[in-house]
Design a protein around this motif. Sequence first.
Motif, PDB file in Angstrom:
ATOM      1  N   UNK A 120      12.377  68.901  87.101  1.00  0.00           N
ATOM      2  CA  UNK A 120      13.148  69.188  85.327  1.00  0.00           C
ATOM      3  C   UNK A 120      14.432  69.863  85.723  1.00  0.00           C
ATOM      4  N   UNK A 121      14.303  70.419  87.113  1.00  0.00           N
ATOM      5  CA  UNK A 121      15.733  71.621  87.313  1.00  0.00           C
ATOM      6  C   UNK A 121      16.818  70.963  87.976  1.00  0.00           C
ATOM      7  N   UNK A 122      17.886  71.116  87.580  1.00  0.00           N
ATOM      8  CA  UNK A 122      18.849  70.022  88.519  1.00  0.00           C
ATOM      9  C   UNK A 122      18.922  70.576  89.238  1.00  0.00           C
ATOM     10  N   UNK A 123      19.349  71.629  89.846  1.00  0.00           N
ATOM     11  CA  UNK A 123      19.845  72.591  90.772  1.00  0.00           C
ATOM     12  C   UNK A 123      18.297  73.258  91.570  1.00  0.00           C
ATOM     13  N   UNK A 124      17.491  72.819  91.424  1.00  0.00           N
ATOM     14  CA  UNK A 124      16.898  73.293  92.615  1.00  0.00           C
ATOM     15  C   UNK A 124      16.399  71.025  92.867  1.00  0.00           C
ATOM     16  N   UNK A 125      16.773  70.662  92.265  1.00  0.00           N
ATOM     17  CA  UNK A 125      16.288  68.728  93.155  1.00  0.00           C
ATOM     18  C   UNK A 125      17.380  69.236  93.698  1.00  0.00           C
ATOM     19  N   UNK A 126      18.611  69.190  93.882  1.00  0.00           N
ATOM     20  CA  UNK A 126      19.472  69.316  94.688  1.00  0.00           C
ATOM     21  C   UNK A 126      19.039  69.977  96.120  1.00  0.00           C
ATOM     22  N   UNK A 127      18.807  71.575  96.114  1.00  0.00           N
ATOM     23  CA  UNK A 127      18.596  71.541  97.063  1.00  0.00           C
ATOM     24  C   UNK A 127      17.491  71.098  97.809  1.00  0.00           C
ATOM     25  N   UNK A 128      15.745  70.379  96.710  1.00  0.00           N
ATOM     26  CA  UNK A 128      14.865  69.620  97.633  1.00  0.00           C
ATOM     27  C   UNK A 128      15.939  68.756  98.660  1.00  0.00           C
ATOM     28  N   UNK A 129      16.859  67.735  97.945  1.00  0.00           N
ATOM     29  CA  UNK A 129      17.538  66.889  98.283  1.00  0.00           C
ATOM     30  C   UNK A 129      18.015  67.205 100.068  1.00  0.00           C
ATOM     31  N   UNK A 130      18.662  68.749  99.308  1.00  0.00           N
ATOM     32  CA  UNK A 130      19.487  68.652 100.806  1.00  0.00           C
ATOM     33  C   UNK A 130      18.722  69.405 102.516  1.00  0.00           C
ATOM     34  N   UNK A 131      17.559  70.293 101.921  1.00  0.00           N
ATOM     35  CA  UNK A 131      16.334  70.459 102.216  1.00  0.00           C
ATOM     36  C   UNK A 131      15.853  69.229 103.439  1.00  0.00           C
ATOM     37  N   UNK A 132      15.333  68.252 103.048  1.00  0.00           N
ATOM     38  CA  UNK A 132      15.013  67.209 103.680  1.00  0.00           C
ATOM     39  C   UNK A 132      15.689  66.774 104.535  1.00  0.00           C
ATOM     40  N   UNK A 133      17.428  66.034 103.896  1.00  0.00           N
ATOM     41  CA  UNK A 133      18.179  66.274 104.906  1.00  0.00           C
ATOM     42  C   UNK A 133      17.899  67.214 106.927  1.00  0.00           C
ATOM     43  N   UNK A 134      18.434  68.013 106.109  1.00  0.00           N
ATOM     44  CA  UNK A 134      18.399  69.210 107.020  1.00  0.00           C
ATOM     45  C   UNK A 134      16.714  68.767 107.615  1.00  0.00           C
ATOM     46  N   UNK A 135      16.268  68.896 107.495  1.00  0.00           N
ATOM     47  CA  UNK A 135      14.579  68.438 107.860  1.00  0.00           C
ATOM     48  C   UNK A 135      15.043  67.350 109.161  1.00  0.00           C
ATOM     49  N   UNK A 136      15.479  66.286 108.352  1.00  0.00           N
ATOM     50  CA  UNK A 136      15.859  64.792 108.704  1.00  0.00           C
ATOM     51  C   UNK A 136      16.316  65.254 110.254  1.00  0.00           C
ATOM     52  N   UNK A 137      18.014  65.618 110.012  1.00  0.00           N
ATOM     53  CA  UNK A 137      18.640  66.825 111.120  1.00  0.00           C
ATOM     54  C   UNK A 137      17.474  66.486 112.426  1.00  0.00           C
ATOM     55  N   UNK A 138      16.320  67.901 111.663  1.00  0.00           N
ATOM     56  CA  UNK A 138      16.301  68.514 113.142  1.00  0.00           C
ATOM     57  C   UNK A 138      14.731  68.141 113.335  1.00  0.00           C
ATOM     58  N   UNK A 139      14.448  66.777 113.100  1.00  0.00           N
ATOM     59  CA  UNK A 139      13.455  65.696 113.670  1.00  0.00           C
ATOM     60  C   UNK A 139      14.126  65.052 114.998  1.00  0.00           C
ATOM     61  N   UNK A 140      15.832  64.894 114.157  1.00  0.00           N
ATOM     62  CA  UNK A 140      16.470  64.159 115.445  1.00  0.00           C
ATOM     63  C   UNK A 140      16.546  64.578 116.922  1.00  0.00           C
ATOM     64  N   UNK A 141      16.560  65.912 116.736  1.00  0.00           N
ATOM     65  CA  UNK A 141      16.628  67.502 117.585  1.00  0.00           C
ATOM     66  C   UNK A 141      17.959  67.538 117.889  1.00  0.00           C
ATOM     67  N   UNK A 142      18.905  66.914 116.621  1.00  0.00           N
ATOM     68  CA  UNK A 142      19.930  67.500 116.396  1.00  0.00           C
ATOM     69  C   UNK A 142      20.224  68.512 115.774  1.00  0.00           C
TER      70      UNK A 142
END
Length: 594
Positions: A120-142
């Motif tokens: 329901x919270x737009x700012x939190x939703x954007x934070x969630x998306x950023x966290x997922x992208x950062x996690x994918x980058x880390x999983x690549x070892x980058x």
Amino acid sequence: MLFWAAAVLAASATGGLQDDFSAAATEYGVPESVLLGVSYLESRWDSNGGRPSVSGGYGPMHLVDATAIPEGGDHHLGDPRGDAARPMRMTTPLPPSEPAEQTLQRAARLTGLPAATLRRDTAANVRGGAALLADEQRRLGAPLSPDPAAWYGAVARYANPAFAHEVFEVMREGAGRRTDDGSVVRLPATPVPAFRTAKTTAAECPSTLACDWMPAAYKRVGKDDYGNHDRLRSKRRVDYIVIHDTEGSFRGIPALVKDPKYVSWHYTIRSRDGHVAQHVRTTDVAWHAGNWDVNTRSIGIEHEGYLAKGGTWYTEAMYRSSADLVRYLADKHRVPLDRAHIIGHDNVPGTTPKTVPGMHDDPGPYWDWGRFFALMDAPIEGEGEGSSVIINPDYATHQPTFTGCVSKTSARTCNPHGAASVWLHTAPHPDAALVDDAGKRPGAASTYSVYDHSARASAGQRYALAGTSGEWTAIWYLGQKAWFQNPPSSPTAVRATGPLVTPLTDHVKVYGRAYPERSAYPRGVRYQEHAALPYTLRKGQYYSLAQTLTGSYLAAGSFNPSRHVTVRGKLRYHQIQLGHRVMFVRAGDVRVIS
């Protein structure tokens, strides 16, 4: 810079949602342009009032909660094969089989925020998306690099390589718009490399799309029947590409297309990332349109979505994938990029008076035809001061009244939303009654339902001009003058040129199939009756002419393609824009006006 309104470009893109993206990008070490590009393709930065998508996704980052996936509709009820010589006997759809990725719960773990807050919270939703992208980058070892080009792999993992390709295309182009919460958001053009996806399957797709080959069933289902499409041994003519929506989730597609007692279509496009799956070769006939003549001459593309949801989750990713695919198919099969050949399921004519009321209504008034054609580099435009008009409202600001979004029988007004259709009245006044459609609603008045296009004209459709009165324009529509508001300050149509037809008598019949004359049928092939539809054209009326063709019929009643017979006659037809649907008149019954 597609779809950038001058007001948006001039506006300051600070505060509100723009700041939310900036803060989330900084917090999680993701380049802001990457975060904005991903969100633009998934939601165009809209929150959609906190409503879930067809995939159960929430907010600007489309965080998926599979428990929120709505139930499927009745999109394929009826007879999509549309062939009276062998009516369809269809089973109940199979249950969904493909599990959905729970990105919302994963985002909750990464951010420490409750799932309800991420919904329901737009700012939190954007934070969630950023966290997922950062996690994918880390999983690549980058490393969490400030260079956007270093994030292509993470974006591809976030969705798929074709999605990543489109994200980087958006970043190169730049984008900007006013979102549904009133924020102005801008993604400046960013100099990033042009990544290409590799074609890894047997699917027929452009090089920009990584399509899956998910074959439909072709099996016997009894001694004299088979499913769920027809294979051909010779090349077929393709006149149409038909745009559908699924009225259900992509999760159920694998089970449905593999059921030989169900129906078929050529492609499905997923909403959240624009992923494309092909099921039937374009050289073969899929059972999707409810009109056998149209089936034999068309390619059907399903889009994950619901016509009554206000266009909420017809995403940018979906539009871009579909535009790439349609442009590729149109070039391959020489299909003109116009609304007489790129049609909706709701533009397909009925085959007989009995079938007209049950013909389908998707993708509905919320499908943005203007944006779709602009993405194909074939924008909807006028052509001088001719005797026709092309419907072309501004989708974002044109918000006509609709009912039926809660349920088909609900009289409750739908939430305001952009739309590609105009309402047609019997007189140039907003209180005048809507025009009636004697075929779709015999004996009943037209309604404002999203499921009732009896009195609607849609973006890109060309009609013969029938008159003007102040801010109102009239067109010839289903044998009558139909009026719509077209104010100079906010036009909903443009003048155009193009051929027209006018009846030679007061009793010209209209047909939903361009079938050959009786004498053309060889022994052993059942003659297909010329069933006139419940419309009559009279002298002094005019209708836009799209194409002229000679009658044909594919007799495909055998599991063995070598036994199919194509009947070709001499009777000529003109395809006209009669109402909301395209239809056919015999060439000898009308006069063509250039």
